[in-house]
Design a protein around this motif. Structure first.
Motif, PDB file in Angstrom:
ATOM      1  N   THR A 728       0.850  -1.190   0.000  1.00 14.50           N
ATOM      2  CA  THR A 728       0.000   0.000   0.000  1.00 14.50           C
ATOM      3  C   THR A 728       0.885   1.241   0.000  1.00 14.50           C
ATOM      4  OG1 THR A 728      -0.104   0.130   2.415  1.00 14.50           O
ATOM      5  CG2 THR A 728      -1.799  -1.172   1.297  1.00 14.50           C
ATOM      6  N   THR A 729       0.337   2.322  -0.506  1.00 17.53           N
ATOM      7  CA  THR A 729       1.017   3.612  -0.445  1.00 17.53           C
ATOM      8  C   THR A 729      -0.011   4.706  -0.236  1.00 17.53           C
ATOM      9  OG1 THR A 729       2.496   5.141  -1.612  1.00 17.53           O
ATOM     10  CG2 THR A 729       0.937   3.922  -2.961  1.00 17.53           C
ATOM     11  N   ALA A 740       4.618   2.344  -6.036  1.00 17.85           N
ATOM     12  CA  ALA A 740       4.732   1.295  -5.022  1.00 17.85           C
ATOM     13  C   ALA A 740       5.696   0.240  -5.547  1.00 17.85           C
ATOM     14  CB  ALA A 740       3.370   0.678  -4.713  1.00 17.85           C
TER      15      ALA A 740
END
Length: 846
Positions: A728-729, A740
């Motif tokens: 996740t980012t 990512a």
């Protein structure tokens, strides 16, 4: 036909097929030199309109032909010269020398002469004459951003150490007409050859468009004609240059070099000296503000400045108030041992702050400067981790008679400040402002006088000086005035001094005088967008600075007249920040207004009549927003609603209101994927194969607010999909570019996998290949020839021609693999076909 002849044919077919499969890559001056030749071929094919307006123009040399049609109003630019000829798109006729007439606006009545150049003073606007049209545009450099090695954007006049590398990124509106060039000059001498570099940091590279070639950072000329891009960027390294002031000048490569088509940035490249702390005065009277400056540090870094808590004059004093939250002081606070202020070094390279000596005991106080840190939190930690700091300064605080911290202050009308000083020998003090010859009482939050404490210090907190009676009324008008602190015990009633004192009488009073300068309020602000949009499911961030205001108003209007209004509180340091949701507005173009009252503290003329006939007194932001709400549901378009708000209030006669207008796009949530490449090739673009055990870099754009959304990347299908982690980012800037990195298991089976990327509102999928990417130099294995045996006749076993023969059967060429490069499919097919022809004809000859 002999074998040698056939060989020549084979080679010829190979070359043609390779060219057709690979295509032509345009880049650099050599690639653009043949623009006119390619255009001529297009013209021979009868498609002249495809050349309009600059198919025969080279922006690297700013020379060529311009093609116009009768309806498109193609852009041409003031100051363009070296125009070989003008042509008409419909038939390629030479129309050089014709004149076009202005079509309305400022250009109405003017003419555009289609000659070798366009005058620099040609009126901007549209021109036409039957079958020819053109639009004259002012050439501009539209964006110029200077970024330091940490990716922080700086101003246009900066001070840096020589080891600091700076990235300059530029956009311009005349890309198709002319490339850009950069000059680096000091004292009239050019240093661009020595200053340009390619050693950009990863943070600087992240600010560049995807696919930007690092090598071009050291290329003096850039643009569509030289690098094939509509964005230019240069990297400057001053390490080997002498300290001094350098001017970075960006302009067109030939004709477009004046006005807005050129921009400059001033850089002061200093030495590698260590950060130092200095005070304007090392000896001050208690109650004064002791101003200090931090020099010798990089812009964008943070320094802590601290004082031992043991030096406070009272144990009940809040230590966080010792350092004032003004200038470049980003935060104040305290530990068990020390009070501190955190200073962010600005673009100028000099961080400024001040100490309120009214909170210190008399005597010598040691002030400590701590080392530079990259974040505010790290700077706070340095107060404890680095108690000795990098340097110290001794500040002597003396007991004083009459004094005030308002001395030599620049005061923004409407701002709340803390007022304090000393009053040794007095029970009460009064403040006066001189206008002309006489003095007028300045009340402090309604107080006509202020009692002096047992320690000799008087104080009133959070006071708006411009609201302070007759003296405050004077301060509402920008200017420099005289401020006097008077011993009120000299008056008949120490609690009720006179409102006005004549100049001759004031001279006989015990007083201390200082200068005070007032300036008008100011307002800057912006609604943060991501990739140019705002997702209607997210809250938008509104930030800015409103000097002289206690709150600002936000009004957002959509094209259908829908309204969203909110008030935002302004902090003591004059900044404001809030999150506001726009879900009630229609998607599409919306206009945001950030507003604040001017010097008079009122909006417009002070009152306004609403559509239902009532009158609203506009003496606050809340009152203004109540007026805005009366414009709701009136059947007006967005432009009509804005015109009423601006015309009846913000731009009314006599109004000095402050307003910032911004247009943005309100859209559905959107997240896209642009690139999936190996992480060790961050400059690559597109969808490339990633080997097992490597790292996959996934990159795309989004219009989501990172405070409200996460981008989740996961593998959902493929031979070994279950072995892949998800990542996740929630970190991306206003350009909306997110990235990512996803680790590919070393044991992952090669093959095609499906990526799913979702942001909580939308989801997209992409097919990626896990496996080794074929390099352009590799070749697929040659096709094998399997002999087909033909049964020989039994009645003539001895005949030589009846021997078994091997008839070659061509095999189908292998399909191109991912990463194999264009042209491999046609190449293999051609080789196989030619081999078959050679063998067959040779056998027939035999």
């Amino acid at each position: 036909m002999n074998v040698g002849t056939i060989s020549v044919v084979v080679v010829t077919v190979f070359v043609v097929s390779s060219a057709a499969g690979v295509g032509v890559v345009v880049g650099g001056t050599d690639a653009t030199a043949d623009v006119s030749g390619a255009a001529a071929q297009f013209a021979q094919d009868g498609d002249v309109s495809a050349l309009a307006p600059r198919g025969r123009w080279n922006p690297a040399t700013s020379r060529g032909e311009l093609v116009l049609d009768g309806e498109s109003y193609y852009r041409v630019y003031r100051g363009e010269a070296d125009i070989d000829r003008w042509r008409r798109a419909s038939d390629d006729a030479d129309v050089t020398g014709r004149t076009l007439s202005g079509q309305g606006g400022a250009a109405d009545g003017d003419v555009l002469d289609l000659s070798a150049s366009i005058p620099r003073d040609q009126t901007v606007g549209r021109y036409a004459d039957g079958d020819l049209t053109a639009q004259v545009v002012e050439p501009r450099i539209t964006s110029l951003r200077l970024v330091d090695s940490r990716g922080v954007e700086l101003g246009s006049d900066v001070t840096v150490r020589r080891s600091q590398r700076l990235l300059l990124r530029v956009d311009w509106n005349f890309v198709e007409a002319e490339d850009l060039q950069v000059d680096v000059r000091r004292d009239g001498v050019g240093y661009e050859n020595e200053a340009l570099s390619t050693a950009a940091t990863s943070e600087q590279l992240a600010t560049l468009p995807s696919g930007f070639d690092r090598a071009d950072l050291a290329r003096e000329m850039q643009g569509a004609g030289t690098t094939g891009r509509s964005t230019a960027a240069w990297l400057f390294d001053f390490t080997d240059l002498d300290p001094g002031v350098y001017t970075l000048r960006v302009e067109g490569v030939d004709d477009l070099t004046t006005g807005d088509a050129t921009r400059t940035v001033t850089v002061r490249a200093g030495t590698e000296s260590r950060p130092t702390l200095g005070f304007d005065d090392r000896t001050v009277s208690r109650g004064d503000w002791a101003r200090f400056t931090i020099t010798g540090s990089d812009s964008g870094t943070y320094h802590a400045v601290s004082i031992p808590r043991s030096r406070l004059r009272s144990s009940t004093t809040d230590p966080a108030r010792v350092f004032r939250a003004v200038g470049d002081v980003a935060a104040t606070g305290s530990t068990d041992q020390r009070a501190y202020g955190i200073v962010e070094i600005p673009d100028s390279g000099e961080g400024v702050g001040s100490v309120d000596t009214g909170l210190l005991d008399t005597g010598r106080t040691t002030v400590t400067l701590h080392g530079a840190r990259s974040t505010r939190a790290d700077a706070v930690s340095s107060v404890t981790d680095q108690p000795g700091g990098v340097s110290t300064v001794a500040l002597d605080v003396d007991r004083a008679g009459l004094s005030t911290n308002l001395g030599d202050l620049t005061y923004t009308t409407g701002t709340a400040v803390d007022v304090r000083g000393t009053g040794s020998g007095a029970d009460r003090v009064a403040l006066y402002i001189r206008d002309g010859g006489d003095w007028y009482l300045l009340t402090l939050d309604g107080r006509r006088t202020v009692r002096v404490g047992a320690d000799g210090v008087w104080e009133v907190r959070n006071v708006v000086l411009s609201d302070g009676g007759d003296g405050g009324y004077i301060l509402r008008v920008p200017g420099t005035y005289r401020l006097g602190v008077v011993d009120a015990d000299q008056f008949d009633d120490p609690t009720d001094p006179p409102d006005r004192i004549f100049r001759e009488e004031f001279a006989d009073l015990r007083s201390e005088q200082k200068n005070i300068r007032t300036v008008a309020p100011g307002l800057t602000g912006r609604v943060t967008t991501y990739d140019g949009e705002v997702a209607d499911t997210d809250a938008v961030a509104v930030r800015g600075v409103a000097a002289g205001a206690v709150e600002v108003g936000l009004v957002v209007v959509d094209q259908r007249g829908g309204i969203r209004a909110a008030s935002i509180r302004v902090d003591r340091d004059t900044t404001f920040e809030a999150s506001v949701r726009l879900a009630d507005l229609a998607r599409g173009r919306v206009t945001a207004l950030i507003v604040a009252p001017g010097r008079d503290g009122e909006f417009g003329s002070g009152s306004v009549r609403t559509p239902d006939g009532t009158t609203i007194r506009l003496d606050s932001v809340g009152a203004f927003l109540r007026y805005v709400e009366t414009q709701r549901d009136r059947g007006h378009t967005g432009e009509q609603t804005l015109a009423r708000i601006e015309g009846e209030v913000l731009t009314a006669a006599g109004s000095d209101d402050l307003a910032v207008r911004q247009t943005l796009q309100l859209a559905a949530p959107r997240t896209t994927v642009r690139d999936v490449v190996p992480a060790d090739r961050p400059d690559a673009t597109g969808m490339l194969a990633v080997p097992p055990g490597g790292t996959m870099l996934v990159r795309g754009t989004t219009n989501r607010n990172p405070d409200d959304a996460l981008v989740v990347v996961e593998v959902i299908e493929g031979p070994s999909a279950a072995s892949f982690p998800s990542v996740t980012t929630a970190a991306w800037g206003s350009d909306g570019i997110w990235s990512a990195q996803l680790a590919v298991p070393a044991g992952a089976d090669p093959g095609t996998y499906t990526l799913r990327i979702e942001d909580g509102e939308t989801a997209v999928t992409r097919q990626v290949v896990i496996g080794r990417e074929r390099t352009p130099t590799e070749r697929p294995p040659p096709p094998t020839e399997r002999p087909t045996v033909t049964a020989m006749p039994t009645e003539h076993p001895s005949t030589p021609t009846d021997r078994p023969t091997a008839t070659p059967t061509p095999t189908a060429p292998p399909s191109p693999t991912n990463g194999g490069g264009p042209g491999f499919g046609p190449l293999v097919a051609t080789l196989a076909l030619c081999a078959f022809v050679v063998v067959t004809l040779t056998r027939r000859r035999r």
